[in-house]
Write an enzyme that holds these catalytic residues in place. Structure first.
Site, mmCIF file in Angstrom:
data_model
loop_
_atom_site.group_PDB
_atom_site.id
_atom_site.type_symbol
_atom_site.label_atom_id
_atom_site.label_comp_id
_atom_site.label_asym_id
_atom_site.label_seq_id
_atom_site.Cartn_x
_atom_site.Cartn_y
_atom_site.Cartn_z
ATOM 1 C CG ASP A 14 1.919 -5.498 3.283
ATOM 2 O OD1 ASP A 14 0.638 -6.107 3.118
ATOM 3 O OD2 ASP A 14 2.735 -5.791 2.565
ATOM 4 C CG ASP A 40 -3.081 -6.865 1.889
ATOM 5 O OD1 ASP A 40 -3.399 -5.967 0.969
ATOM 6 O OD2 ASP A 40 -2.668 -8.033 1.731
ATOM 7 C CD GLU A 41 -0.207 -2.442 0.310
ATOM 8 O OE1 GLU A 41 1.086 -2.277 0.867
ATOM 9 O OE2 GLU A 41 -0.498 -2.881 -0.833
#
Lengths: 1330, 425
Positions: B36, B130-131
């Protein structure tokens, strides 16, 4: 004709709710400034501002024109079948027959009429239906009556739609039909109303669509209704573009905003002018004014958005530009020229002159004389024959003892035209003979008779006999109903009032003068206020309406105006800010005026240092706050005044427009001042919660102890009562429970009823400001000899040791000094109240006193005292009337503490949260009995308990109930108070009723099936322990019996029961489910929380079988901890019942050496100490310095603790004081009297934060010393800014008496109401594990 | 509350990147990684504004509208967090720099970062920009233990892109995700199977996947505030309190049981787009226009993915943040924007809104199938070449001339951002 002579005939003020931007006075002043001889006020939907307008016009020397701007519909608005409020019944019966074709083919059908497909999911329906509008002006002698009736008719029948969407958005849209107008004209006089049909009328809208044929058609209906001479076309141009013709869509729905903008174009105005010529109708020029200055125009935008409950958006705005202001004559002539230029007129100049000429001609014919035509200043009381009727009824009633003289047969029977003097005299003399004199010493005979003669002659001169007879009648009516009633106010100074049974205080015994109440020098009707039980106030209203009839009675309205919090909410809403943000902004402010918003952001430390203050300092919020400030003082909502009733004769509805209040009572559109100006008899019937509380106490005493207490018969010299008062344990008592009063009681130590009168009068702004308390107390305690200003004043001031306390003393002082009459002296007293008149009084007073032989020094000295007193201080008659319930409530607390506090808890009369009253009860030894579905009722009830706890408290690990340690405080250990169901969050009155009816219950299932409360309510009852007695729970004994059911097991069972009900509801669809929860997720992120879908029950359940009885033992859930319980109690009831919140901080408070309330008196003076507690009150009273002072009251389970924050410590701590619920406060203690202490605070910290630091240090080091160190560091770390830093932000208001006051004194303080604990309070919860 | 408590625990528990205990912990079975990015949007913006390093920075809608999309840790210290209205964030932290998002930048870096993941293992399941979850069991031999792989990823992301990320490693997705949250910022936490229970049980119930504010409150009433307390409550009790499915779900999670595999090709069950208005809107015309735009976008993406969907769902969030969704199932699955739009406006009209202020609207197409599998019935009287073909032509034009080359006339006057803001799949 000169250019200046223009008259504005269509003008809206701020009394057009959420429409106009200025006060009537501002508009009048501007018209006067332009040299205009007349001006109209034609507010939307009502005459709310008419009286203020009339007064302003009179002052400005301008002739007023009265009118109204109404929506016109073909059908009466909602509820057409209802009997219209305020319309005489005889006028009904013309339904349907008068409908014209034009009515049916309205130019502008609205969205409102056709049945709506379905209720909108959210946000409600459109609130401002765009009906066409018509302006009606009053003309001639009957004009005002016609106007009142037409406004009343427009509002009639609206109550059905009342409280639409639960917000205060007004009560629907008033509207008028042509039939209704016709009825009004018929019942008054033809020609009494003149209609102006402007661009926003149906005629104008037809012309906007270039449909002169349709316009002509509609016009015919108006002409038929009003007569040819009474219909004018109204020509308006705001110089809007004429672009948006097509914007009215095909259905004739004007696209909002754009269509209206084009309605104010010169092109349309020209078409209307041509149309008028073609129809041979007169036309007038107006400017459809909504604001005084062009710069006020943005305010109007906000109002448009707020009125429609929509965001500020061009689509929703009515104005095309800023031309709709109150223009000068030349400016209007210019407008006329522009319009005429667009017509095909061959003589434009002549047409301009004619248009302006017609305008001023019409104005001349409709201007009214307020005195003659409105009847301002004349007095109208109910007809005597109505009173005779009611008095007969009274006599036939059972309780006639209060009206011993009511024997009209023997009194002179009133004939027509009789003023009632003889009748009044007959009643008074009879009462004097039969009841008054026999109880008085012989010598009083002559005094009393002389006083009566004098009063009666004044009453006769003023022609007020009917007034007194009417009030006496109402009082008798209320007593007959068995409702507690007491007169308050200066009326107690009149012997006539006492003899008629209106007031309960003998004026002769207490040295009260009548002139303060009624003076031959004043024609205004005197004021008599009646206090009744709050819980039965509306019952009283209904009875008065029934007795006098709707035609003679109406309630008084009250105009709610914008202050800062509402202004922020409405502007924020219009600007589309998120609700939570708006809420935060609004609550950050104290309840100040909206126009002070930006000043407050700079001046108040709690605002200045907040994020809000810093954003404002960056200039980011300038737009926002300039709009907020612009709304200042504008009317926003009309509501029923909490106490005013108007009683009049049959002409009432000719003199005031009436609409239905939210509760359905007829309500005048005038407020209490207007009503007085209009000469209507106003009777204030105040609902006093203390009266209800006392009534409840008396009932409980009768029920539990079988003793009948007659509160009004209690002797006024009961020693235990004064013991209690002197002990200052007076929480809950009327008038003497505030921190300041308790401190004063401690110093004063009242011993007689008269002392109580003085005490109440001393605790008023006047005496406080003039610093009369200190010299009084010094003389009283014998520390100093009383000082008299002059030997002649000794008799006047002896009762108060030379200190001026009462109005009556001021009157007598003036009389002694100048030799004038008491009536004249009262005029002097009134004139002291304002700076203007004060100087006049001075120039009269000095020579007059000199003539009486007083030397200049004395005069000077006396004058200073009089001036400082100004109009403040207290009327002794009023104080005496007040002291009675004060004494009575103290008596009840001293002798029947449990019943009294049960009354206080039920009716919540005081300033403190109920939890403090509960704590007070605990400190008197009274047992607090938890919520119980089998014994709790709709009120707090008293139960007899054993004075010693069973089982013995040691076994339960709790301390036994102690008798109160202080002498003079009653011991209540033989009683308990059972909590009330009514305090359960979200419970409805009907649910309470069903629960009480169904008692007792054998089990939760039994309760579920018979009481049918909603699931959340049942869950709350479980959590708050309502089922503990059924299941034998309730003691937090450490060891849990095997198989013992817990509250949490019960919660699970509620879930099972709910599932079961849903399942069977699905099986038999007729049974409704009781889901009260919405299926919307609040944040959208929680959508995965799939618990909404009802699950099939795991076990098949059948009715009658207690489901889950077996599984109760296997749930594996622990019982609630003590902290859990208190939290649940606070959430459900708003009360901490089983433990005091502070108990959970005990160990830390003990380590810190925090002083408890009960130990304060044993603490030495000037010591710096720490106190802690739950906030129960914050006040910012006016003080001499002109600075803001914050009084904080905390409750620490041993009683209240009061601390004072002066301005030098407010900088870093004010935010905590207003924002926190539990607090640790540091301060310096000072002893002020035998039982008085005060604490000057030097710091305040949120107790939760302090406790967190403590706990973390404790877990980190497991050393109490470290933890203590950590807390001390925290406390020491806040800096106090230097004095100079603060001094630059400091405004004061200066009063006529010379007294300086902070603008933030005496207003509601920022933050949440302290009466209920905040919803999220245990964020730093102590006690909970982890 | 849950969020902050997790962070607090991480501060005291302190199991971040330190290598001291690395040798002692057997991480061989903790092969699921959750990676993350830390304050992703804000970190990317800082690359372009190095002058703002160390200062509170907020990425979010301009003006007083919109919500916080990302905030640096300096800003979070003032209580700012993502999804908070910008106005409130400004009040909490008046000194913060507020930057309007530049989605193209985030997408570029995201793609590059995902490529790094892809070089480690083919089993990458992206969750958003973003993860992502990574299953590294196949890479252990090649690259080393999960801990080593985690450090490798963290190192590469930092050195190649100048931003930091946090990594959680465990044997289940659920625990891995919790671990990365605990490790933030710029840290790593490995939870081997024998430590799962001791890791989970002290956490507050809000940490459990599926526990929102309402459920948390319901559990609190029952005295259940930690995961451990949930674990030691009979499953039947949880089911009675919360319903069958959620009850057993939480019971399993509380013991760290989570059978979901990392699935690089997780078939989209639904596809949607939503838009927050610059200001609350009550104008139906504006709303319909936005629906058309969203429908166009969803339709073109359905076609790009080769999907058709059967159910159209409309989401409306009001000014007070209450949210409703309404859906309708079509007789035939579709990927035609016109049909999606027609259904969405129907659903919208049925709400009967008159002056409700709307903050956000969204359209989602659910029940996705590969369009090859869905056979389309010919309808009588409808020309066979219809909107579907028109829209396919539009797709081609867009592919050649850039998006927006062909667009419905109604959307022409809209001066819109091209970024797919607030979009999710």
């Amino acid at each position: 004709m000169t250019d200046d002579s223009f008259v504005h005939l269509h003008v809206a003020s701020g009394y057009s709710m959420r429409y106009g931007a200025n006060s009537p006075r501002a508009l009048v002043d501007r018209a006067a400034h332009w040299g205009q001889a007349m001006v109209a006020l034609t507010d939307r939907d009502g005459l709310y501002g008419a009286v203020k307008f009339a007064l302003a016009a009179r002052e400005a020397g301008i002739r007023p024109i009265f009118g109204v701007d109404l929506a016109r519909t073909a059908q009466p608005t909602a509820g057409s079948t209802a009997q219209p409020v305020g319309i005489r019944r005889s006028a009904a019966g013309r339904t349907g027959t008068g409908l014209t074709l034009a009515d049916r083919t309205r130019a502008t059908p609205t969205r409102a009429s056709p049945a709506r497909a379905r209720t909108p999911a959210r946000g409600g329906v459109t609130v401002d239906p765009h009906h066409p509008r018509v302006v009606l002006l009053a003309r001639g002698a009957h004009g005002w009556a016609a106007l009142c009736h037409v406004v009343s008719a427009a509002h009639a029948g609206l109550q059905q739609t009342g409280q639409q969407s639960g917000r205060q958005v007004g009560r629907g849209t008033p509207s008028i039909t042509l039939d209704q107008i016709a009825e009004v004209i018929e019942s008054t006089a033809s020609g009494s109303l003149v209609a102006l049909l402007g661009p926003d009328s149906d005629v104008g809208r037809a012309l906007a669509r270039r449909r002169p044929d349709l316009a002509a058609h509609i016009l015919t209906a108006y002409l038929e209704t009003l007569g040819r001479d009474n219909v004018y076309l109204e020509i308006v141009s705001h110089r809007a573009r004429d672009a948006a013709l097509a914007a009215s869509d095909v259905d004739g729905n004007p696209a909002r905003g754009s269509a209206l903008s084009s309605a104010f174009s010169s092109a349309l105005a020209a078409r209307m002018l041509t149309f008028a010529r073609d129809q041979r109708l007169p036309a007038v020029l107006t400017n459809a004014v909504r604001y005084v200055e062009p710069s006020d125009a943005p305010v109007v935008d906000v109002l448009d958005a707020v009125r429609r409950l929509v965001p500020l958006d061009p689509r929703h705005l009515d104005r095309p530009n800023a031309e709709g202001y109150l223009k000068s004559g030349p400016a209007m002539r210019q407008v006329a020229r522009e319009i005429v230029a667009l017509t095909d007129s061959s003589h434009p100049d002549r047409l301009v002159d004619r248009l302006l000429g017609m305008t001023s001609d019409l104005a001349g014919s409709v201007a009214l004389d307020p005195i003659k035509d409105l009847g301002i200043g004349s007095v109208h009381v109910p007809e005597l024959d109505v009173l005779r009727e009611t008095l007969t009824t009274t006599r036939n009633g059972t309780t006639t003892n209060l009206n011993p003289a009511a024997a009209p047969a023997t009194a002179a029977a009133p004939g027509t035209g009789d003023t009632g003097d003889g009748w009044l005299r007959g009643r008074c003399e009879r009462a004097l003979r039969t009841t008054y004199l026999p109880t008085r010493p012989k010598g009083d005979d002559r005094t009393a008779r002389e006083r009566l003669d004098q009063e009666l002659s004044i009453i006769s001169t003023l022609g007020f006999a009917g007034y007194f007879l009417t009030v006496a009648d109402v009082v008798a009516l209320i007593r007959e109903m068995g409702v507690r009633v007491a007169a308050r106010g200066s009326g107690a100074g009149s012997l006539v009032n006492y003899l008629l049974g209106i007031s309960g205080v003998d004026p002769l015994e207490h040295g009260l003068v009548m002139e303060r109440f009624l003076s031959p020098l004043r024609r205004a009707l005197p004021d008599i206020d009646l206090d009744v039980e709050s819980a039965r106030r509306l019952e009283v209203y209904t009875a008065v309406f029934e007795r006098f009839g709707d035609q003679r009675v109406t309630c008084v309205s009250m105009m709610d105006t914008y202050r800062v919090r509402h202004a922020i909410r409405d502007v924020g809403g219009a600007l589309g800010m998120p609700k939570t943000e708006i809420d935060h902004f609004a609550k950050a402010f104290p309840h100040i005026r909206a126009r002070d918003a930006r000043n407050a952001l700079v001046e108040l430390p709690e605002l200045r240092d907040s994020g809000l203050g810093r954003l404002a300092a960056q200039g980011r919020l300038d737009n926002f706050f300039s709009l907020v400030e612009a709304l200042d003082g504008l009317p926003r909502h009309v509501a029923m005044h909490p106490c005013g009733l108007v009683l009049s004769d049959l002409t009432l509805l000719d003199r005031t427009p009436v609409e239905a209040s939210a509760a359905g009572y007829p309500m005048s559109q005038f407020d209490k001042d207007d009503v007085e100006e209009m000469g209507l008899l106003k009777l204030d019937v105040l609902g006093i919660r203390m009266q209800s509380a006392m009534a409840h106490a008396v009932e409980e005493i009768a029920r539990v102890d079988e003793v009948d207490v007659v509160v009004d018969d209690i002797a006024l010299d009961d020693e235990p009562t004064f013991d209690l008062i002197r002990s200052t344990h007076t929480l809950g008592c009327f008038q003497i429970e505030s921190p300041g009063q308790r401190e004063l009681l401690g110093k004063f130590g009242p011993e007689t009823f008269h002392d109580l009168i003085i005490d109440i009068s001393l605790f008023r702004p006047g005496p406080v400001k003039s610093d009369m308390i200190t010299p009084f107390l010094r003389s009283r305690q014998g520390w100093a000899a009383p000082a008299y200003l002059h030997e002649n004043l000794r008799p006047v001031l002896a009762e108060t040791y030379g200190v001026v306390v009462f109005h009556e003393q001021v009157l007598r002082m003036v009389a002694v000094m100048t030799g004038c009459s008491l009536a004249e002296a009262d005029e002097v007293r009134r004139n002291l109240g304002s700076l203007d008149t004060q100087n006049e009084v001075r120039t009269w007073f000095y020579p007059a006193a000199r003539d009486q032989g007083y030397d200049l020094d004395t005069i000077e000295e006396v004058w200073d005292v009089l001036r400082a007193f100004a109009s403040f201080g207290f009327c002794k008659a009023h104080a005496a009337a007040f002291a009675l319930p004060t004494y009575q409530s103290a008596w009840l607390k001293a002798h029947h503490p449990a019943a009294f506090l049960a009354g206080v808890l039920t009716h919540d009369p005081g300033m403190y949260p109920k939890r403090l009253i509960l704590d007070d009860a605990r400190n008197l030894g009274i047992a607090i009995l938890g919520l119980d579905v089998n014994t709790s009722g709709a009120t707090y009830r008293v139960e007899r308990v054993s004075p010693y706890d069973e089982p013995p408290p040691e076994i339960l690990g709790t301390p036994p109930r102690q008798s109160p340690p202080t002498p003079g405080v009653p011991d209540g250990r033989a009683y308990g108070i059972r909590l009330s169901l009514a305090d359960v969050l979200g419970i409805s009155e009907r649910e309470v009723g069903r629960i009480v009816t169904g008692q007792p219950y054998a089990s939760l299932t039994d309760f579920w099936s018979r009481a049918t409360a909603s699931r959340p309510v049942v869950e709350r009852l479980v959590l708050a322990g309502g089922f503990d007695s059924i299941y034998g729970l309730g003691f937090s004994v450490g060891v849990r019996r095997r198989g013992q059911v817990t509250r949490r097991d019960l919660l699970l069972q509620v879930a099972d029961l709910d599932r079961d009900s849903r399942a069977s509801a699905r099986a038999t669809p007729t049974r409704s489910t009781r889901s009260t929860r919405s299926t919307r997720s609040t944040d959208g992120t929680d959508g995965t929380d799939g618990t909404e879908t009802p699950q099939e029950p795991d076990v098949q359940l059948s009715l009658g079988f207690d489901p889950g009885a077996d599984s109760l033992t296997t749930s594996g859930l622990a019982e609630m901890s003590a902290a859990d319980r208190v939290r649940a109690e606070l959430e459900v009831l708003g009360l901490d019942v089983s433990n005091h919140v502070l108990d959970f901080y005990d160990s830390m408070l003990h380590s810190l050496g925090v002083v408890r309330s009960r130990d304060l008196l044993r603490t030495r003076s000037n010591a710096e100490i720490l106190i802690a507690g739950v906030k129960v009150a914050t006040q910012t009273p006016p003080v001499r310095s002109g600075r803001r002072v914050i009084f904080l009251t905390l409750d620490d389970s041993t009683g209240p603790v009061d601390a004072t924050f002066f301005s030098d410590v407010q900088g870093p701590y004010a935010a905590t004081v207003f924002g926190s619920w539990t607090m640790l406060v540091r301060g310096v203690l000072r002893r002020t009297g035998p039982r008085g202490v005060s604490l000057r605070a030097t710091g305040a910290w949120d107790l939760g934060t302090v406790h967190k630091v403590w706990r973390e240090a404790l877990t980190g080091s497991s050393s109490a010393g470290r933890a203590l160190e950590a807390v001390r560091t925290l406390i020491a770390s806040t800096d106090i800014p230097t004095e100079t830093e603060q001094a630059q932000h400091h405004r004061v208001l200066v009063h006529p008496s010379g007294y300086r006051q902070s603008p933030y004194a005496d207003v509601g303080t920022p933050g949440e109401d302290v009466k209920r604990p905040p919803s999220k309070l245990w964020h730093a919860s102590p006690g909970s594990s982890g | 509350m849950s969020r902050s408590q997790i962070r607090r625990t991480s501060a005291t528990g302190g199991a971040t990147g330190g290598a001291t205990d690395a040798a002692e912990i057997d991480d061989s079975r903790a092969t699921i990684l959750h990676v993350d990015m830390d304050a992703f949007f804000a970190s990317v913006e800082l690359l372009h504004r190095p002058d703002l390093r160390g200062k509170p920075v907020i990425v979010g809608g301009a003006g007083t509208r919109g919500v916080v999309l990302s905030a640096t840790y300096e800003a979070r210290r003032f209580g700012v967090h993502s999804a908070m209205p910008i106005g409130r964030a400004r009040r909490l932290c008046p000194q913060a720099e507020v930057i309007t998002p530049t989605f193209a930048r985030y997408a570029t870096i995201s793609t590059a970062v995902m490529e790094i993941f892809g070089s480690v293992t083919p089993y990458v399941e992206p969750l958003s920009l973003d993860e992502a979850f990574l299953d590294v069991s196949g890479a252990v031999r090649r690259l080393g233990s999960p801990r080593v792989i985690g450090q490798l990823i963290r190192h590469r992301v930092q050195s190649e892109h100048g931003i930091t990320c946090s990594v959680g490693a465990a044997s289940t997705k659920f625990v891995a995700k919790l671990a990365s949250t605990q490790a933030k910022p710029d840290g790593m936490l490995v939870i081997p199977p024998d430590r799962v229970v001791s890791f989970l049980h002290p956490l507050p119930v809000g940490a459990l996947w599926g526990v929102g504010e309402r459920t948390e409150e319901r559990l609190r009433r029952l005295g259940l505030t930690t995961v451990g307390e949930i674990a030691h409550t009979p499953e039947s009790t949880l089911q009675r309190a919360l319903g069958h499915a959620l009850g057993s779900h939480l019971s399993a999670l509380a013991w760290g049981r989570d059978a979901r595999p990392v699935d690089p090709h997780a078939p989209d069950r639904s596809l949607g787009a939503e838009e927050t208005f610059d200001r609350d809107v009550d104008d139906p015309t504006v709303v319909r226009r936005e629906l058309l735009r969203l429908a166009e976008r969803v339709g073109s993406r359905l076609r790009a993915h080769g999907h058709v969907g059967r159910t159209v769902a409309l989401k409306v969030r009001f000014a007070d943040f209450t949210t409703i969704t309404r859906s309708r199932t079509l007789p035939e699955p579709t990927d035609v924007a016109r049909e999606i739009y027609a259904t969405a406006t129907d659903l919208y009209d049925a709400l009967g809104l008159q002056r409700a202020r709307i903050r956000l609207v969204g359209i989602r197409v659910e029940g996705l199938l590969a369009s090859d599998d869905a056979h389309r019935q010919l309808q009588l009287g409808v020309p066979e070449v219809g909107w579907r073909e028109v829209e396919q032509a539009m797709d081609k034009a867009a592919a050649r001339f850039g998006s927006g080359a062909v667009t419905p006339a109604r959307l022409l006057d809209q001066n819109r951002r091209s970024e797919d803001r607030g979009e999710e799949t």
